[in-house]
Design a protein around this motif. Structure first.
Motif, PDB file in Angstrom:
ATOM      1  N   ASP A 192       1.085  -1.198  -0.049  1.00 36.47           N
ATOM      2  CA  ASP A 192       0.126   0.104   0.103  1.00 36.47           C
ATOM      3  C   ASP A 192       0.794   1.167  -0.026  1.00 36.47           C
ATOM      4  O   ASP A 192       0.388   2.330  -0.276  1.00 36.47           O
ATOM      5  N   ARG A 193       2.085   1.219   0.264  1.00 34.87           N
ATOM      6  CA  ARG A 193       3.053   2.347   0.255  1.00 34.87           C
ATOM      7  C   ARG A 193       3.573   2.553  -1.153  1.00 34.87           C
ATOM      8  O   ARG A 193       3.948   1.626  -1.875  1.00 34.87           O
ATOM      9  N   PRO A 194       4.064   3.723  -1.264  1.00 31.43           N
ATOM     10  CA  PRO A 194       4.719   4.032  -2.582  1.00 31.43           C
ATOM     11  C   PRO A 194       6.095   3.085  -2.674  1.00 31.43           C
ATOM     12  O   PRO A 194       6.411   2.453  -1.716  1.00 31.43           O
ATOM     13  N   GLU A 195       6.252   2.738  -4.086  1.00 31.74           N
ATOM     14  CA  GLU A 195       7.378   1.659  -4.343  1.00 31.74           C
ATOM     15  C   GLU A 195       8.566   1.670  -3.382  1.00 31.74           C
ATOM     16  O   GLU A 195       9.155   0.892  -3.177  1.00 31.74           O
ATOM     17  N   ASN A 196       9.091   3.142  -3.473  1.00 35.14           N
ATOM     18  CA  ASN A 196      10.458   3.235  -2.947  1.00 35.14           C
ATOM     19  C   ASN A 196      10.171   2.984  -1.389  1.00 35.14           C
ATOM     20  O   ASN A 196      11.169   2.774  -0.839  1.00 35.14           O
ATOM     21  N   ASP A 197       8.979   3.113  -0.610  1.00 36.70           N
ATOM     22  CA  ASP A 197       9.033   3.067   0.744  1.00 36.70           C
ATOM     23  C   ASP A 197       8.212   1.507   1.087  1.00 36.70           C
ATOM     24  O   ASP A 197       7.940   1.388   2.025  1.00 36.70           O
ATOM     25  N   ARG A 198       8.131   0.610   0.161  1.00 38.29           N
ATOM     26  CA  ARG A 198       7.217  -0.503   0.383  1.00 38.29           C
ATOM     27  C   ARG A 198       8.137  -1.430   1.257  1.00 38.29           C
ATOM     28  O   ARG A 198       7.686  -2.094   2.310  1.00 38.29           O
ATOM     29  N   ASN A 199       9.505  -1.464   1.125  1.00 36.71           N
ATOM     30  CA  ASN A 199      10.453  -1.994   1.956  1.00 36.71           C
ATOM     31  C   ASN A 199      10.824  -1.112   3.341  1.00 36.71           C
ATOM     32  O   ASN A 199      11.363  -0.091   3.023  1.00 36.71           O
ATOM     33  N   LEU A 200      10.407  -1.523   4.321  1.00 39.26           N
ATOM     34  CA  LEU A 200      10.781  -0.644   5.642  1.00 39.26           C
ATOM     35  C   LEU A 200      11.935  -0.336   5.991  1.00 39.26           C
ATOM     36  O   LEU A 200      12.513   0.864   6.275  1.00 39.26           O
ATOM     37  N   ALA A 201      12.843  -1.445   5.581  1.00 34.35           N
ATOM     38  CA  ALA A 201      14.361  -0.921   6.080  1.00 34.35           C
ATOM     39  C   ALA A 201      15.099  -0.220   4.831  1.00 34.35           C
ATOM     40  O   ALA A 201      15.740   0.870   5.418  1.00 34.35           O
ATOM     41  N   ASN A 202      14.789  -0.188   3.450  1.00 33.59           N
ATOM     42  CA  ASN A 202      15.261   0.975   2.570  1.00 33.59           C
ATOM     43  C   ASN A 202      14.584   2.063   3.229  1.00 33.59           C
ATOM     44  O   ASN A 202      15.156   3.133   2.965  1.00 33.59           O
ATOM     45  N   CYS A 203      13.153   2.284   3.381  1.00 29.90           N
ATOM     46  CA  CYS A 203      12.512   3.293   3.899  1.00 29.90           C
ATOM     47  C   CYS A 203      13.152   4.200   5.179  1.00 29.90           C
ATOM     48  O   CYS A 203      13.524   5.252   5.124  1.00 29.90           O
ATOM     49  N   LEU A 204      13.766   3.468   6.111  1.00 26.91           N
ATOM     50  CA  LEU A 204      14.416   3.937   7.333  1.00 26.91           C
ATOM     51  C   LEU A 204      15.811   4.612   6.588  1.00 26.91           C
ATOM     52  O   LEU A 204      16.101   5.843   7.303  1.00 26.91           O
ATOM     53  N   LEU A 205      16.594   3.664   5.872  1.00 22.51           N
ATOM     54  CA  LEU A 205      17.900   4.204   5.505  1.00 22.51           C
ATOM     55  C   LEU A 205      17.557   5.486   4.573  1.00 22.51           C
ATOM     56  O   LEU A 205      18.535   6.220   4.957  1.00 22.51           O
ATOM     57  N   SER A 206      16.583   5.506   3.912  1.00 31.33           N
ATOM     58  CA  SER A 206      16.827   6.693   3.155  1.00 31.33           C
ATOM     59  C   SER A 206      16.411   7.732   3.822  1.00 31.33           C
ATOM     60  O   SER A 206      16.853   8.766   3.739  1.00 31.33           O
ATOM     61  N   ALA A 207      15.371   7.690   4.905  1.00 30.69           N
ATOM     62  CA  ALA A 207      15.011   8.872   5.791  1.00 30.69           C
ATOM     63  C   ALA A 207      16.262   9.410   6.466  1.00 30.69           C
ATOM     64  O   ALA A 207      16.382  10.516   6.609  1.00 30.69           O
ATOM     65  N   ILE A 208      17.264   8.438   7.130  1.00 27.57           N
ATOM     66  CA  ILE A 208      18.446   8.761   7.555  1.00 27.57           C
ATOM     67  C   ILE A 208      19.235   9.469   7.021  1.00 27.57           C
ATOM     68  O   ILE A 208      19.620  10.562   7.299  1.00 27.57           O
ATOM     69  N   LYS A 209      19.403   8.912   5.836  1.00 28.44           N
ATOM     70  CA  LYS A 209      20.230   9.513   4.793  1.00 28.44           C
ATOM     71  C   LYS A 209      19.984  10.880   4.193  1.00 28.44           C
ATOM     72  O   LYS A 209      20.561  11.798   4.463  1.00 28.44           O
ATOM     73  N   GLU A 210      18.616  11.137   4.171  1.00 31.17           N
ATOM     74  CA  GLU A 210      18.147  12.331   3.679  1.00 31.17           C
ATOM     75  C   GLU A 210      17.716  13.418   4.842  1.00 31.17           C
ATOM     76  O   GLU A 210      17.143  14.407   4.488  1.00 31.17           O
ATOM     77  N   ASP A 211      18.255  12.986   5.999  1.00 28.44           N
ATOM     78  CA  ASP A 211      18.004  13.731   7.365  1.00 28.44           C
ATOM     79  C   ASP A 211      16.318  14.258   7.263  1.00 28.44           C
ATOM     80  O   ASP A 211      16.058  15.438   7.697  1.00 28.44           O
ATOM     81  N   CYS A 212      15.624  13.239   7.266  1.00 26.75           N
ATOM     82  CA  CYS A 212      14.153  13.347   7.129  1.00 26.75           C
ATOM     83  C   CYS A 212      13.535  12.253   8.233  1.00 26.75           C
ATOM     84  O   CYS A 212      12.373  11.846   7.864  1.00 26.75           O
ATOM     85  N   LEU A 213      14.332  12.159   9.106  1.00 23.33           N
ATOM     86  CA  LEU A 213      13.790  10.678  10.064  1.00 23.33           C
ATOM     87  C   LEU A 213      12.596  11.060  10.965  1.00 23.33           C
ATOM     88  O   LEU A 213      11.532  10.194  10.966  1.00 23.33           O
ATOM     89  N   LEU A 214      12.497  12.177  11.281  1.00 22.96           N
ATOM     90  CA  LEU A 214      11.301  12.660  11.979  1.00 22.96           C
ATOM     91  C   LEU A 214       9.956  12.309  11.498  1.00 22.96           C
ATOM     92  O   LEU A 214       8.814  12.196  11.871  1.00 22.96           O
ATOM     93  N   GLN A 215       9.907  12.341   9.989  1.00 25.14           N
ATOM     94  CA  GLN A 215       8.912  12.379   9.179  1.00 25.14           C
ATOM     95  C   GLN A 215       8.224  10.786   8.824  1.00 25.14           C
ATOM     96  O   GLN A 215       6.978  10.994   8.873  1.00 25.14           O
ATOM     97  N   ILE A 216       8.905  10.021   9.461  1.00 25.02           N
ATOM     98  CA  ILE A 216       8.486   8.604   9.256  1.00 25.02           C
ATOM     99  C   ILE A 216       8.541   8.028  10.798  1.00 25.02           C
ATOM    100  O   ILE A 216       7.939   6.971  10.750  1.00 25.02           O
ATOM    101  N   LEU A 217       8.886   8.624  11.625  1.00 22.98           N
ATOM    102  CA  LEU A 217       8.696   8.142  13.111  1.00 22.98           C
ATOM    103  C   LEU A 217       7.161   8.160  13.566  1.00 22.98           C
ATOM    104  O   LEU A 217       6.658   9.050  13.269  1.00 22.98           O
ATOM    105  N   ASP A 218       6.783   7.126  14.316  1.00 16.48           N
ATOM    106  CA  ASP A 218       5.463   7.127  14.803  1.00 16.48           C
ATOM    107  C   ASP A 218       5.479   8.371  15.689  1.00 16.48           C
ATOM    108  O   ASP A 218       5.967   8.698  16.496  1.00 16.48           O
TER     109      ASP A 218
END
Length: 720
Positions: A589-615
């Protein structure tokens, strides 16, 4: 056109029931007074000395069924070509009365030709639409007789409610490439069972320049049966019933069971004399009596009824009552003796067979080996209990379906089928698992070896899975960050224990949030060892068939089939990502680049937008740095190369350090740089430090920072 006879009346009285050799049953009629209304008027026309029936729309009628079908004749559409182009064509149309839609179940739309596409253009629900198909072939070679699937012939179904249509047959290339054997395109609607395709239809022009039969459905009026029964002009006669048309508005009539005839005439449904037409009785001792709508069979005098071997009733001579009683009593006593004796023998043999089968399974599943191991390791494995099948049946209410808690990696209640050469290994694994004594690992209580599939018995954990507590919005609302950090530390400690503190290291191989159970106090319990592997002490990795759950599966293990302890580290990193984000490990149900949570977290840390995906439920002003620390720890666990990941012992130590800072009243105090340097005896800057197994591996700046914080806390705890 003679009037109908009384015995087989199909038309209204004094009305013709034939036109030529075609029967005309009521509600149809050859005069307007003989038909139920003008739609059902049949014009019996003399054509060249032969009477032919035509509908009020001028359509030739081939036959009329009292069950709601009308067979008519329509024409073929065609386009024919020669070297100069189109020579002759035909675009026929069919527009029957609104009461007569084209039958959906009895007809099909067909196109024939090797360079052909065809359309049926019509109206349905007062809206125009088109259906069509394509038929091609380069030569007769690939054409299959009897197959209308696109090579020389194609067909489509007719949609419901079709009232009229126009046919069109066209060519892509004017048949120039196939003129030598197929100069024409054809299209037509015809009865399902009358057309069987043949390659001969392709090699002669105007092969289908003729009429073809089409079936129309007919029904009375536009009302349903429920409404029609209340109207004065209700069309169904005596001993008949009504049913709704399935292709248009309106209804039809049929005779009740036991009656036959024309249900649209007042007395059209006549009783069937089953005694004459069906010969229902089986022998000459029976008497058949016809009753309106049914029949009855009775026995002649001095005969009585009995059931034959095929289940039907028959008649036999009566036997004296006292003789019957004696015979019945003797037979009953004999049967009772046979039943009791046979049952005793049967149950005795069955019990003996069951005991032997249990003994066979016990030996086959390694029971003697386990008993020997228990004797050799009396001090450490006394807790391994061997259950009987009776004990497990009693405990589970005979394996009641309502007692099932869920499905493990190998089936219900952790079951596994082992070949003979794996029994000793299975027993050794049971011994090792029984020795696991960790408060965050589900305890193995024992096993049952008396069944074909050995059964393992674990302690019952009451509060469901971690996955439910994370992803169920009702439960996750109360799962605070402090508890999530505690659960992560407990899971890490349990996995570190399995990797390094058991007698033989254990790789879980299926770490995921659904395999982590929570008790009433939300203490974590690692469960489901169905996929686990024991690692011999002289090996650091195993080559195995890849097994695990998508979203949690170590990519290095997936590519190389080399299973190491670092595979559990990767899976645990995904669980930490779930605790941080509240998201599932894998979601379409998530966008293609975010379907895998591990890749989604690594991408958020790399792009300095971690707070946007935290609960959102766990983010507070005073814990953002701590959340970042845990996210960076998860990042290190999710490193693609296994050797770059920390060990579970290192992960557990870092999580416990964070928990200690969470608990200590000064753990988050703002200390001056001078105090920090004084306490640590070195500047607060990035540095490398060896951790753990003497492997010489070094952590990142984050690890150095964690070590500094741990030393600082130790100083604070000891006083200044």
């Amino acid at each position: 056109m003679a009037p109908s006879g009384v015995a087989a009346q199909i038309a209204k009285p004094n009305c013709p029931d034939h036109c030529g050799d075609v029967e005309i049953p009521y509600p149809f009629g050859t005069t307007k007074s003989c038909a139920i209304d003008h739609y059902f008027f049949i014009n019996c026309t003399n054509l060249s000395g032969n009477f032919r029936p035509l509908t009020s729309d001028g359509l030739f009628v081939q036959s009329i069924s009292i069950h709601g079908q009308l067979d008519i004749v329509t024409f073929t559409a065609y386009d024919c070509y020669n070297e100069t182009g189109l020579q002759y064509h035909n675009r026929p149309f069919l527009r029957p009365s609104p009461n007569f839609p084209i039958s959906t179940t009895q007809n099909k739309f067909v196109a024939v030709g090797c360079d052909t596409y065809a359309f049926l253009n019509g109206f349905r629900n007062n809206e125009p639409f088109s259906i069509g198909c394509t038929s091609t072939c380069e030569s007769i070679t690939n054409v299959i007789n009897g197959s209308c699937s696109g090579i020389g012939c194609c067909q489509v179904e007719i949609p419901k409610g079709l009232k009229n249509f126009t046919l069109s047959a066209r060519s892509y290339e004017n048949h120039t490439s196939v003129l030598s054997f197929n100069p024409c395109s054809y299209a037509f609607v015809t009865k399902q069972d009358l057309f069987n395709f043949s390659s001969a239809y392709l090699d002669s022009p105007i092969k289908y320049n003729r009429s073809v039969p089409v079936v129309l459905d007919w029904a009375i009026g536009n009302d349903t049966c429920v409404n029609a029964r209340t109207r004065f002009d209700y069309a169904c006669g005596g001993h008949s019933t009504c049913y709704d048309s399935n292709n248009r508005h309106g209804y039809r009539c049929k005779c009740e069971e036991g009656y036959d005839g024309n249900p649209y005439l007042p007395d059209g449904c006549q009783d069937i004399d089953e005694c004459k037409t069906r010969n229902p009785y089986k022998d000459s001792n029976q008497i058949c009596t016809n009753i309106a709508g049914r029949y009855d069979c009775s026995c002649r005098e001095e005969y009585e009824a009995y059931y034959m071997t095929d289940g039907t009733a028959g008649c036999r001579a009566k036997v004296h009552q006292s003789k019957i009683i004696c015979i019945a009593l003797g037979v009953s006593i004999s049967l009772l003796v046979l039943l009791v004796g046979g049952s005793w023998i049967y149950w005795g043999l069955k019990r003996r067979k069951l005991m032997k089968l249990k003994e066979k399974f016990f030996i086959q599943n390694g029971g003697f080996i386990l008993q020997q191991q228990r004797s050799n390791h009396r001090g450490s494995v006394e807790i391994v209990k061997i259950f009987s099948t009776g004990e497990l049946e009693k405990a589970t209410n005979n394996y009641d379906q309502r007692r099932i808690l869920g499905e493990g990696g190998y089936g219900t209640v952790y079951k596994g089928v082992l070949s003979d050469n794996k029994i000793e290994q299975f027993i050794n694994e049971v011994i090792v698992l029984a020795q696991i004594n960790h408060r965050n690992v589900v305890k193995l209580l024992g096993c049952c070896l008396e069944t074909e599939v050995p059964l393992l018995v674990y302690e019952f954990i009451t509060n469901g899975t971690l996955s439910n507590h994370i992803h169920d919005r009702t439960l996750s609302f109360s799962l605070l960050w402090k508890e999530r950090l505690k659960i992560a530390a407990e899971i890490a400690g349990a996995l570190a224990y399995l990797h390094s503190e058991t007698s033989i290291p254990i790789i879980h191989r299926d770490v995921k949030s659904t395999n982590i159970l929570l008790d009433d106090h939300r203490n974590a319990k690692v469960a489901d060892f169905g996929a686990s592997r024991l690692v011999p002490l002289d090996q650091t990795q195993l080559t195995t068939l890849v097994q695990g759950t998508l979203g949690y599966l170590d990519p290095e293990y997936f590519q190389t089939s080399q299973l190491t302890e670092k595979s559990d580290v990767y899976s645990f990193g995904v669980v930490m990502a779930e605790l941080l984000t509240g998201k599932k490990a894998l979601s379409m149900d998530r966008p293609e680049n975010d379907r895998n949570l591990a890749n989604c977290l690594l991408s958020a840390i790399k792009e300095d937008c971690l707070l946007q995906i935290l609960d959102d439920q766990i983010v507070k002003e005073d814990n953002i740095e701590e959340l970042k620390d845990v996210a960076n720890l998860a990042k290190r666990c999710l490193t693609v190369r296994g050797e770059d990941r920390p060990t579970m012992k290192e992960v557990a130590m870092e999580l416990e350090g964070l928990r200690s800072m969470e608990k200590h009243p000064w753990g988050k105090a703002n200390l001056s740089t001078e105090e920090t340097e004084y306490l640590l005896n070195k500047p607060a800057e990035s540095f490398n430090i060896d951790i753990g197994n003497g492997t010489g591996s070094s952590t990142s700046t984050t690890a150095g920072y964690e070590s500094m914080r741990n030393q600082l806390l130790n100083s604070l705890n000891n006083g200044r």
